[in-house]
Motif scaffolding. Structure first.
Motif, PDB file in Angstrom:
ATOM      1  N   THR A 243      24.456 -28.899  22.320  1.00 44.74           N
ATOM      2  CA  THR A 243      23.499 -27.874  21.903  1.00 44.74           C
ATOM      3  C   THR A 243      22.713 -27.363  23.108  1.00 44.74           C
ATOM      4  O   THR A 243      22.536 -26.153  23.278  1.00 44.74           O
ATOM      5  CB  THR A 243      22.543 -28.432  20.827  1.00 44.74           C
ATOM      6  OG1 THR A 243      23.317 -28.883  19.715  1.00 44.74           O
ATOM      7  CG2 THR A 243      21.554 -27.380  20.366  1.00 44.74           C
TER       8      THR A 243
ATOM      9  N   ASP B 146      22.933 -23.523  24.594  1.00 46.01           N
ATOM     10  CA  ASP B 146      21.696 -22.755  24.735  1.00 46.01           C
ATOM     11  C   ASP B 146      21.520 -22.275  26.177  1.00 46.01           C
ATOM     12  O   ASP B 146      21.073 -21.147  26.416  1.00 46.01           O
ATOM     13  CB  ASP B 146      20.487 -23.577  24.293  1.00 46.01           C
ATOM     14  CG  ASP B 146      20.362 -23.681  22.778  1.00 46.01           C
ATOM     15  OD1 ASP B 146      21.053 -22.920  22.059  1.00 46.01           O
ATOM     16  OD2 ASP B 146      19.569 -24.523  22.310  1.00 46.01           O
TER      17      ASP B 146
ATOM     18  N   VAL C  46      20.439 -18.537  20.533  1.00 51.69           N
ATOM     19  CA  VAL C  46      19.383 -19.510  20.845  1.00 51.69           C
ATOM     20  C   VAL C  46      18.308 -19.605  19.769  1.00 51.69           C
ATOM     21  O   VAL C  46      17.430 -20.465  19.856  1.00 51.69           O
ATOM     22  CB  VAL C  46      18.725 -19.234  22.223  1.00 51.69           C
ATOM     23  CG1 VAL C  46      19.722 -19.427  23.338  1.00 51.69           C
ATOM     24  CG2 VAL C  46      18.098 -17.868  22.275  1.00 51.69           C
TER      25      VAL C  46
ATOM     26  N   LYS D 159      26.717 -21.380  17.371  1.00 53.03           N
ATOM     27  CA  LYS D 159      26.142 -20.991  18.660  1.00 53.03           C
ATOM     28  C   LYS D 159      27.239 -20.684  19.680  1.00 53.03           C
ATOM     29  O   LYS D 159      27.160 -19.682  20.395  1.00 53.03           O
ATOM     30  CB  LYS D 159      25.237 -22.103  19.201  1.00 53.03           C
ATOM     31  CG  LYS D 159      23.900 -22.226  18.502  1.00 53.03           C
ATOM     32  CD  LYS D 159      23.155 -23.437  19.045  1.00 53.03           C
ATOM     33  CE  LYS D 159      21.744 -23.498  18.583  1.00 53.03           C
ATOM     34  NZ  LYS D 159      20.838 -22.732  19.426  1.00 53.03           N
TER      35      LYS D 159
END
Length: 172
Positions: A27, A31, A88, A147
């Motif tokens: 993650t 990001d 994000v 994402k």
């Protein structure tokens, strides 16, 4: 370990925490990639704006096809920045807005904030973490997948937008 060989709940919980750590790192990585993409896309938009003034190549683009390529490229570049921003943004959906229906949801901070320290201590003492942890792993995996897709779309859209802007500058 061969397929089908059972492990203790303690071993399964340890493995689940290791997977949780890996997902947390993925993650952070995605990001960071999204932040990089947004910085590059913002710089490209600023560069196009600077080169669109009078006396610059993009400011004097003429012809229907070059103008269409320029405006389409700008739209794609702007869209790529939006996709990077979406990557994000926190993705909790409705999770954590209310107390969880699961008495053992003590992994996600959105659920924890509804409890007192005494309630949390009681639940930690009476419930094994594996069910809550596995729910969290599935949720985190879904979030990282989304994402990653958004960052990929952002970068590909930016490349397409920049290519169209370059074509407009060269042909217009």
């Amino acid at each position: 370990m061969s397929e089908g060989e059972s492990v203790t709940r303690e071993e399964a919980t340890k493995t689940a925490w290791q997977v949780h750590s890996v997902l947390a790192e993925w993650t952070r990585t995605v990001d960071a990639k999204a932040s990089f993409a947004l910085a590059m896309e913002s710089a490209a938009l600023a560069g196009v704006a600077a080169l669109s003034g009078s006396g610059h190549r993009l400011g004097s683009v003429s012809g229907a096809l070059p103008k269409t390529a320029l405006w389409t490229g700008l739209a794609l570049l702007a869209l790529s920045a939006v996709l990077a921003i979406l990557a994000v943004l926190p993705r909790h959906n409705r999770a954590g807005r209310m107390r969880s229906d699961h008495v053992d949801d003590f992994i996600f901070y959105g659920h924890l904030r509804h409890w007192s320290p005494d309630e949390l201590a009681d639940r930690l003492g009476r419930h094994a973490p594996l069910p809550a942890l596995t729910r969290q792993l599935v949720d985190m995996s879904r979030i990282v997948w989304i994402k990653q897709g958004l960052v990929r779309q952002s970068l590909l859209t930016a490349v397409g937008g920049c290519a169209l802007i370059a074509v407009a500058g060269l042909t217009g």
